[in-house]
Design a protein around this motif. Structure first.
Motif, short mmCIF file in Angstrom:
data_model
loop_
_atom_site.label_atom_id
_atom_site.label_comp_id
_atom_site.label_asym_id
_atom_site.label_seq_id
_atom_site.Cartn_x
_atom_site.Cartn_y
_atom_site.Cartn_z
N ILE A 11 -5.04 -1.24 -6.74
CA ILE A 11 -5.21 -0.20 -5.72
C ILE A 11 -5.73 -0.84 -4.44
CG2 ILE A 11 -5.63 1.69 -7.35
CD1 ILE A 11 -8.66 1.20 -6.83
N TRP A 15 -10.07 2.66 -2.19
CA TRP A 15 -10.43 3.32 -3.44
C TRP A 15 -11.39 2.50 -4.29
CZ3 TRP A 15 -4.98 5.30 -5.35
CH2 TRP A 15 -4.58 6.39 -4.55
N ALA A 40 -6.75 0.39 -13.29
CA ALA A 40 -6.68 1.43 -12.25
C ALA A 40 -5.43 1.15 -11.44
CB ALA A 40 -7.92 1.40 -11.37
N TRP A 41 -4.63 2.21 -11.21
CA TRP A 41 -3.40 2.03 -10.45
C TRP A 41 -3.05 3.33 -9.73
CZ3 TRP A 41 -3.62 3.39 -15.47
CH2 TRP A 41 -2.73 4.37 -15.95
N ARG A 42 -2.06 3.25 -8.85
CA ARG A 42 -1.62 4.41 -8.09
C ARG A 42 -0.40 5.03 -8.75
NH1 ARG A 42 1.07 2.06 -4.67
NH2 ARG A 42 -0.64 1.24 -3.42
N MET A 47 -4.90 8.12 -7.82
CA MET A 47 -5.32 7.07 -8.73
C MET A 47 -5.25 7.53 -10.18
SD MET A 47 -8.97 5.07 -9.25
CE MET A 47 -9.38 5.10 -7.51
N SER A 75 -9.56 10.35 -5.43
CA SER A 75 -8.57 9.53 -4.72
C SER A 75 -7.67 10.39 -3.85
CB SER A 75 -7.72 8.73 -5.73
OG SER A 75 -6.96 9.59 -6.56
N GLU A 80 -6.46 5.39 0.84
CA GLU A 80 -6.41 4.20 -0.01
C GLU A 80 -6.58 2.91 0.79
OE1 GLU A 80 -3.61 1.99 -3.36
OE2 GLU A 80 -2.91 3.85 -2.43
#
Length: 208
Positions: A11, A15, A40-42, A47, A75, A80
Motif C-alpha cells: 500500500i 495508509w 495489507a493490500w489495496r 485496504m 482507508s 493512500e
C-alpha cells in the motif's frame, strides 16, 4: 503478538499509519490467540488485510474480523498517497481513495464516481462495474502513461504502484511511452540512470 515473517505491505505511505495502528491493537490481544498479521493490500480503492488467530475462540475470530472492517473503513477516508482526508474516487479502469490534490491519479472518471462508496456492494441505480475492473495491469499502464505525459508526479505514481524509480522508468520504456524527466532535481544522477536503463533493455532478448 506473533508476527509472520515476510509480511507483505503493498500500500502507499498514506495508509501506513492505519496499518501500524492495527498492529498495535493486535499486539494487545491475549497471547494464546496467536495473532498474526500477514498482508495489507489495496482492493477497489480500499485496504484489505489478512490477519489470523490460532484460536477457535469466538471472541478472537470477531476481533480479527473487526480489524479488517477498521482497515476497510479508515482507508476509505484517507488518501493512500499522502495520508490526508480523502474519499473513494472511481475511475474508468480502477478506483483509489485520494485527497483533492491527488484525485487526478484515478484518470478518467467512471459515470458513478461520487455515488459509490463501496464498489463491491449493491447500489440502486448505480452502474454495474465491468469484468476486469480494477485490474492491476490496467492501473499500471494508465499511471505510467500519465507520468510519461507529465500528468502525474513520479513519487505519487511510485506510491500507488509500489515501484522503484528505475522500475517505473523501465516500464515506460517497455510500453513505448516517453520519459518525463522535466524538473528532476538530480540531473547528474538522472543521466547515469537513464543510460543504465537503456543498456539493460538492450540485452539478448530474454527480457520481456
Amino acid at each position: 503478538m506473533t508476527m509472520t515473517r515476510g509480511i507483505k505491505v503493498e500500500i502507499g505511505d498514506g495508509w501506513a499509519t492505519i496499518v501500524l495502528n492495527l498492529i498495535v491493537v493486535g499486539s494487545a490481544y491475549p497471547e494464546h490467540w496467536n495473532f498474526r498479521f500477514h498482508r495489507a493490500w489495496r482492493a477497489c480503492g480500499r485496504m484489505r488485510i489478512h490477519v489470523t488467530t490460532g484460536s477457535d475462540d469466538l471472541e478472537s475470530v470477531n476481533a480479527t474480523t473487526a480489524l479488517s472492517e477498521i482497515a476497510w473503513h479508515r482507508s476509505g477516508m484517507t488518501c493512500e498517497v499522502c495520508g490526508r482526508g480523502g474519499c473513494l474516487r472511481l475511475g474508468k479502469r480502477y478506483a483509489l481513495t485520494l485527497c483533492r490534490d491527488h484525485e487526478h491519479l484515478v484518470g478518467e472518471r467512471h459515470p458513478d464516481d461520487g455515488r459509490i462508496r463501496d464498489p463491491w456492494a449493491r447500489h440502486a441505480g448505480a452502474s454495474v462495474l465491468p469484468n476486469g475492473y480494477d485490474d492491476p495491469a490496467a492501473m499500471k499502464d494508465e499511471l505510467v502513461r500519465m507520468w510519461s505525459r507529465g500528468e502525474a508526479d513520479m513519487h505519487d505514481v511510485q506510491e500507488i504502484l509500489q515501484m522503484s524509480r528505475a522500475s517505473l522508468m523501465s516500464s515506460a520504456i517497455e510500453a513505448g511511452y516517453g520519459l518525463n524527466l522535466d524538473g528532476d532535481e538530480n540531473d547528474d544522477e538522472k543521466g547515469v540512470e537513464f543510460a543504465r536503463l537503456i543498456a539493460a533493455a538492450q540485452d539478448d532478448g530474454t527480457r520481456h
